[in-house]
Design an enzyme around this catalytic site. Structure first.
Site, short mmCIF file in Angstrom:
data_model
loop_
_atom_site.label_atom_id
_atom_site.label_comp_id
_atom_site.label_asym_id
_atom_site.label_seq_id
_atom_site.Cartn_x
_atom_site.Cartn_y
_atom_site.Cartn_z
N ARG A 60 119.21 -28.37 -7.00
CA ARG A 60 119.89 -29.59 -6.65
C ARG A 60 119.75 -29.83 -5.13
O ARG A 60 119.33 -30.85 -4.64
CB ARG A 60 121.61 -29.52 -6.70
CG ARG A 60 122.46 -30.65 -6.54
CD ARG A 60 123.73 -30.71 -6.88
NE ARG A 60 124.52 -31.91 -6.43
CZ ARG A 60 125.58 -31.73 -5.88
NH1 ARG A 60 126.19 -30.68 -5.78
NH2 ARG A 60 126.27 -32.98 -5.72
N HIS A 64 118.29 -33.00 -3.03
CA HIS A 64 119.28 -33.67 -1.73
C HIS A 64 118.52 -33.61 -0.63
O HIS A 64 118.55 -34.55 0.33
CB HIS A 64 120.47 -33.08 -1.66
CG HIS A 64 121.47 -33.51 -2.81
ND1 HIS A 64 122.94 -33.43 -2.59
CD2 HIS A 64 121.15 -33.90 -4.01
CE1 HIS A 64 123.37 -33.84 -3.90
NE2 HIS A 64 122.40 -34.01 -4.59
N ASN A 93 127.19 -33.70 -0.75
CA ASN A 93 126.84 -32.36 -0.31
C ASN A 93 127.96 -31.55 -0.02
O ASN A 93 127.64 -30.30 0.12
CB ASN A 93 126.03 -32.48 1.08
CG ASN A 93 124.76 -33.00 0.97
OD1 ASN A 93 124.27 -33.32 -0.17
ND2 ASN A 93 124.34 -33.32 2.21
N HIS A 191 120.26 -31.56 -15.14
CA HIS A 191 121.62 -31.37 -15.54
C HIS A 191 121.86 -30.38 -16.80
O HIS A 191 123.03 -30.32 -17.27
CB HIS A 191 122.58 -32.64 -15.49
CG HIS A 191 122.59 -33.13 -13.98
ND1 HIS A 191 123.33 -34.68 -13.94
CD2 HIS A 191 122.11 -32.98 -13.01
CE1 HIS A 191 123.12 -34.82 -12.93
NE2 HIS A 191 122.49 -34.02 -11.92
C1 HEM Z 1 119.80 -39.30 -11.02
C2 HEM Z 1 120.92 -39.27 -10.19
C3 HEM Z 1 121.58 -37.94 -10.23
C4 HEM Z 1 123.19 -37.96 -9.76
C5 HEM Z 1 124.04 -39.17 -9.75
C6 HEM Z 1 123.39 -36.80 -9.72
C7 HEM Z 1 124.73 -36.30 -9.41
C8 HEM Z 1 125.17 -35.04 -9.50
C9 HEM Z 1 126.54 -34.65 -9.31
C10 HEM Z 1 127.77 -35.46 -9.08
C11 HEM Z 1 126.56 -33.30 -9.61
C12 HEM Z 1 127.84 -32.64 -9.45
C13 HEM Z 1 127.93 -31.76 -8.44
C14 HEM Z 1 129.50 -30.85 -8.58
O1 HEM Z 1 130.37 -31.42 -8.83
O2 HEM Z 1 129.58 -29.81 -7.91
C15 HEM Z 1 125.32 -32.69 -9.85
C16 HEM Z 1 125.00 -31.44 -10.29
C17 HEM Z 1 123.42 -31.23 -10.22
N1 HEM Z 1 122.54 -31.80 -10.07
FE1 HEM Z 1 122.34 -33.79 -9.96
N2 HEM Z 1 122.29 -35.90 -9.73
C18 HEM Z 1 121.38 -36.69 -10.07
C19 HEM Z 1 120.12 -36.14 -9.93
C20 HEM Z 1 119.68 -34.99 -10.14
C21 HEM Z 1 118.16 -34.58 -9.80
C22 HEM Z 1 117.09 -35.55 -9.59
C23 HEM Z 1 118.28 -32.91 -9.91
C24 HEM Z 1 117.26 -32.18 -9.39
C25 HEM Z 1 115.83 -32.27 -10.04
C26 HEM Z 1 119.60 -32.74 -9.69
C27 HEM Z 1 120.19 -31.46 -9.97
C28 HEM Z 1 121.64 -31.04 -10.05
C29 HEM Z 1 121.97 -29.63 -10.35
C30 HEM Z 1 121.06 -28.47 -10.91
C31 HEM Z 1 123.41 -29.77 -10.43
C32 HEM Z 1 124.07 -28.47 -10.73
C33 HEM Z 1 124.67 -28.12 -9.34
C34 HEM Z 1 125.52 -26.59 -9.54
O3 HEM Z 1 125.89 -26.37 -10.41
O4 HEM Z 1 125.77 -25.95 -8.35
N3 HEM Z 1 120.57 -33.79 -10.06
N4 HEM Z 1 124.33 -33.94 -9.94
C1 LIG Z 2 128.22 -27.00 2.20
C2 LIG Z 2 128.68 -28.05 3.07
O1 LIG Z 2 128.61 -27.72 4.37
N1 LIG Z 2 129.53 -28.87 2.85
C3 LIG Z 2 130.27 -29.77 3.63
C4 LIG Z 2 130.01 -31.18 2.99
O2 LIG Z 2 130.99 -32.08 3.40
C5 LIG Z 2 132.30 -31.90 3.37
C6 LIG Z 2 133.11 -33.02 3.92
O3 LIG Z 2 132.67 -34.23 3.04
C7 LIG Z 2 132.67 -30.65 4.03
O4 LIG Z 2 133.98 -30.51 3.96
C8 LIG Z 2 131.96 -29.54 3.53
O5 LIG Z 2 132.10 -28.27 4.22
#
Ligand code: HEM
Ligand SMILES: CC(=O)N[C@H]1CO[C@H](CO)[C@@H](O)[C@@H]1O
Ligand SMILES: *[C@@H]1O[C@H](CO)[C@@H](O)[C@H](O)[C@H]1NC(C)=O
Ligand SMILES: *[C@@H]1O[C@H](CO)[C@@H](O)[C@H](O)[C@H]1NC(C)=O
Length: 325
Positions: A60, A64, A93, A191
């Site tokens: 992820r 970003h 983030n 995802h």
């Molecule tokens: C298409 C648009 C995308 C949106 C709107 C999106 C949005 C999100 C959101 C909201 C989360 C949840 C974060 C959380 O609650 O901690 C997430 C997790 C994640 N995203 Fe996306 N994402 C997108 C595309 C991508 C892409 C292109 C990648 C990488 C190639 C990616 C990789 C991941 C991964 C691996 C997670 C899990 C992170 C974790 O478990 O720490 N995403 N994404």
């Molecule tokens: C990993 C990290 O630095 N996260 C920060 C992202 O932004 C929020 C505020 O929107 C901070 O509280 C987190 O520490």
């Protein structure tokens, strides 16, 4: 003369063999830090084999980073007195994880060859090695990126796609990065691992249009199950896995989830609202012949070259969290 210089440039490219158009090349540190890639791999594997979810964090994170000012590690810059709103301060983030891995790698590399390996390359290599550690796909990572010196929360907010985005917006977001509709659906397949926090789906579950309703695009049975995991006032740390079928395996089951209207976010569900992305999903869920691994490797190869700084641009940060003094 023009002909001659064109000939020389062509000859140089040919001699280098592995040159990439953006000025990156395979094994860029071959002479300047021969063990660099091995060190990145060793430390990444150490962390990810203990905590497989770190792979999700790193994959992820590279997205970003590349989405804002290119793959220049601008994501890693920490807020300072003169810039207290860096990319890290942007809402998308707030749930990133895995920073300690990058710090451990950087510190090992600064001991091995000080001032040589960029934070941007460390992130690009480490996210690939994280994927292979959990048996996900491998892709080539040309190196030679340099680190940016600017990081703005406002840009991260504008450029990182929102989980509430519709398909038109998502396609625009990706097009702005030089990524096409296939890349959108393929990369969303990331995802297949990792988590989504309950606070993000709260309105989708409990107050979709402001009248106490649930998003009708969400499978009702799945919505009911999600509600048992995510309360109307969730703690900021509660979460669910995005791919409930095989949450820790890098496979095409995310697409099965989306097809069954069990995509966690509106942005996941939105992939059913476009002919090309829907066709891709339907093709991946067939019992035979998912091309997801190969497609993911191809789209990642594209993504990790977005807007890179090479040559004399940017710098090699000594500490990934701060611009060099
Ligand atoms: C298409 C648009 C995308 C949106 C709107 C999106 C949005 C999100 C959101 C909201 C989360 C949840 C974060 C959380 O609650 O901690 C997430 C997790 C994640 N995203 Fe996306 N994402 C997108 C595309 C991508 C892409 C292109 C990648 C990488 C190639 C990616 C990789 C991941 C991964 C691996 C997670 C899990 C992170 C974790 O478990 O720490 N995403 N994404
Ligand atoms: C990993 C990290 O630095 N996260 C920060 C992202 O932004 C929020 C505020 O929107 C901070 O509280 C987190 O520490
Ligand atoms: C960030 O900086 C601005 C302008 O310098 C200031 O007004 C604001 O209070 C600062 N915010 C934080 C959280 O320090
Ligand atoms: C649902 O959304 C509406 C409109 O945004 C808001 O007025 C209401 O307080 C919300 N209800 C709950 C329970 O959050």
């Amino acid at each position: 003369m023009k002909f001659l210089s064109a000939f020389i440039v062509f000859g140089m490219l040919f001699a280098m063999g592995n040159a990439y158009p953006q000025g990156l090349q395979l094994d860029y540190y071959k002479h300047s830090c021969p063990n660099a890639e091995k060190i990145v791999e060793r430390i990444t594997k150490q962390y990810v084999s203990h905590v497989p979810n770190f792979a999700a964090g790193l994959i992820r994170m590279i997205f970003h980073d590349c989405a804002v000012r290119g793959c220049d590690a601008s994501l890693l810059l920490k807020p300072t007195a003169s810039n207290n709103q860096t990319e890290l301060d942007a809402i998308p983030n707030s749930t990133l994880r895995g920073f300690e891995i990058l710090e451990a790698i950087k510190s090992a590399l600064e001991t091995e060859c000080p001032g040589v390996v960029s934070c941007a390359d460390i992130l690009a290599l480490s996210s690939r090695d994280a994927s292979t550690t959990i048996n996900g796909p491998w892709w080539p990572v040309p190196t030679g990126r340099r680190d940016g010196i600017i990081s703005l929360a406002s840009e991260a907010l504008a450029l990182i796609p929102s989980p509430f985005a519709d398909i038109t917006t998502l396609k625009q977001n990706f097009a702005a990065l030089g990524l096409n509709t296939k890349d959108l659906v393929v990369l969303s397949g990331a995802h297949t691992i990792g988590v989504g926090h309950c606070f993000i789906i709260r309105n989708r579950l409990y107050n979709f249009t402001g009248v106490g309703d649930t998003d009708p695009a969400l499978n009702p049975g799945y919505a009911a199950w999600l509600k048992t995991r995510c309360s109307p006032n969730p703690s900021p740390t509660s979460f669910v896995f995005m791919d409930r079928i095989t949450p820790k395996v890098f496979d095409e089951k995310y697409f099965t989830m989306v097809k069954q209207n069990r995509g966690l976010f509106e942005s996941d569900a939105a992939l059913l609202n476009d002919d090309q992305t829907r066709d891709y999903i339907m093709n991946q869920v067939k019992t035979k012949g998912s091309t997801f691994d190969k497609d993911f490797a191809e789209s990642m190869t594209k993504m990790i070259q977005i807007g890179v700084l090479t040559g004399t641009k940017g710098q090699i940060r000594k500490d990934c969290g701060f611009v060099n003094a």
